[in-house]
Design a protein around this motif. Structure first.
Motif: not given
Length: 508
Positions: A77, A81, A94-95, A98, A105
């Protein structure tokens, strides 16, 4: 710099010419290690001795192979990103890896790579693995799912929500589950099972693949998954058809948009677990499913490149090939990956692997190919997937308004050997610094080895300092022997991590 597709521009002698913007394709594999390709074999004494990957090798031998190419992160993830936003993932708390029910995101207000292409007249698409969240955290899988890829710049999306081993096990096209029967609605949970639904623990007789750790919830196609799912039977994918399915979608997209400039982000699922090759590839390697799916991925790349050739697009398409993080053998299933590894070293002598701050966590295969434009060579320049945004903006004449992404287009095209001076690497929210030939890893609490996957994570109570030019396998910690260099590295690292003024160029 390229102008818009078939845009007229005047030359100094008042004549006009037409300049086409190149298509851009990112081929992104999942958990492919630096040593998993035979084309990297001559760059290391370890090599991919048990596997031959001729189609990817063709890209490497006719394009530019990087020996110091990096994902930003040692997990999927965060790396994805970084590619799409041009921002270090550790800037976003939050990265992280997930669940399948995570909200989107990337903010819909955020500038993204597909938005940048779109603004320059490109059609944009994502096919394959997404794993960047969907919706706002309370997805109704039976209605239009938003926000998602389409809301952050992709004109077309055909994806799986998260990973091959997580629910929901369905394809989603432009925000809608493909093939959903409205009389059999989908329910998904990552906290508790649905009453009466079988799991790997309650119904082991349903399993065709045995779980090792973490994969003991809902069973789909005989494979136990992470998370619980109910309903949606008609929409569930067939695991051993996934490679063919995504390939067809990518090929169809190219054929449909060959007459306009396009940007395609093609996220293959191989060799991530569960490793479920098509019957055509079962037993094709000596390494069991782990090797078979790499050979299948190689075939997919070959078929996709053949499509570009057949449609007359090779001379006007920049292809970038890489992986989201380093390799792992046993990542949750018993599939003989460890037992059948033989002489193959997916790390190619590098230390660590997926989840690790050591080199094998983030140094990955990294190839650029453009027929007639990129000349075959090997480059030792340090490059990062973080710089796709800045470099591709330069390619098509767009503005790079990102925080961290550098313009390394001359390096990616083989016109320069001056890559990054420095790079922050990340694994599970822990960060380290590579600067020049040196790597510095700060002290971290936690296990030194993830025993479930048998990978050294880089956690120690002391600073670590390695000279990669002399010690690529990171065996000799020089922190106490090189106090001046350690101090320099720590100060640089703390400046970057603590914030910087981008106008002063202090970002690595």
């Amino acid at each position: 710099m390229f102008l818009s597709c078939k845009q007229e521009t005047k030359t100094t002698d008042t004549t006009t010419m037409e300049v086409e913007k190149p298509n851009v394709v990112i081929l992104y594999l999942d958990d492919l290690g630096y040593g998993d390709l035979s084309s990297y074999g001559d760059l290391s004494s370890y090599g991919a001795t048990e596997l031959q990957t001729p189609h990817i090798d063709a890209l490497a031998k006719e394009g530019l192979r990087f020996t110091n190419g990096y994902a930003t992160s040692a997990t999927c993830t965060p790396s994805r990103y970084a590619i799409l936003t041009g921002s270090y993932p550790w800037r976003n708390k939050d990265a992280k890896i997930l669940p399948g029910t995570a909200p989107l995101l990337i903010s819909t207000e955020q500038q993204t790579l597909p938005k940048m292409f779109d603004a320059e007249g490109y059609h944009t698409a994502v096919v394959g693995k997404w794993h960047l969240g969907l919706g706002t955290g309370h997805v109704n899988w039976n209605e239009h799912i938003s926000p998602g890829p389409n809301e952050v710049g992709f004109d077309y999306s055909h994806i799986m929500a998260a990973t091959h081993d997580r629910v929901p096990t369905v394809y989603i096209e432009d925000g809608r589950v493909v093939g959903l029967d409205p009389n059999d609605p989908i329910e998904v949970s990552y906290s508790e099972n649905f009453k009466g639904e079988p799991t790997a623990i309650s119904n082991p007789e349903l399993l065709k693949m045995k779980w090792h750790h973490g994969h003991n919830n809902s069973v789909v196609n005989g494979i136990p998954r992470i998370g619980f799912m109910k309903g949606g039977e008609a929409a569930k994918w067939k695991d051993d058809q996934m490679a063919d399915h995504f390939l067809k979608k990518a090929q169809d997209y190219v054929k449909a948009h060959k007459n306009e400039p396009f940007f395609l982000y093609f996220g293959l699922q191989q060799p991530h677990v569960p490793r479920t090759p098509s019957p055509r590839f079962v037993g094709k390697s000596t390494m069991g499913p782990c090797g078979d799916v790499i050979l299948e991925a190689d075939w997919v790349i070959g078929e996709f490149m053949n499509t570009l050739k057949e449609e007359g697009l090779l001379e006007n398409t920049l292809v970038i090939f890489s992986s989201d993080n380093g390799p792992v053998l046993n990542d949750g299933y018993y599939d003989q990956a460890v037992e059948k590894i033989g002489k193959h070293d997916p790390n190619a002598g590098l230390k660590g692997g997926k989840y690790s701050l050591f080199e094998a966590g983030t140094r990955v295969p990294f190839i650029t190919y453009w027929k007639g434009r990129i000349q075959p060579k090997v480059s030792d320049a340090m490059v990062s997937q973080l710089d796709f945004y800045g470099s591709l903006a330069s390619l098509i004449g767009a503005e790079n308004n990102t925080l961290d992404s550098k313009d390394l287009l001359p390096v990616l095209l083989g016109d320069s050997k001056q890559g990054r001076e420095a790079l922050i690497m990340e694994a599970a929210s822990r960060t380290a610094l590579r600067k020049g030939k040196w790597v510095m890893i700060p002290p971290y609490n936690g296990l030194a080895i993830n025993k479930q996957v048998n990978i050294e994570l880089g956690n120690t109570s002391e600073y670590q300092l390695y000279n990669l030019f002399k010690d690529e396998g990171q065996k000799d910690n020089l922190a106490t022997l090189k106090p001046g260099k350690l101090k320099e590295m720590i100060e640089y690292y703390e400046r970057v991590i603590g914030g910087f003024d981008i106008s002063q160029g202090s970002n690595p």
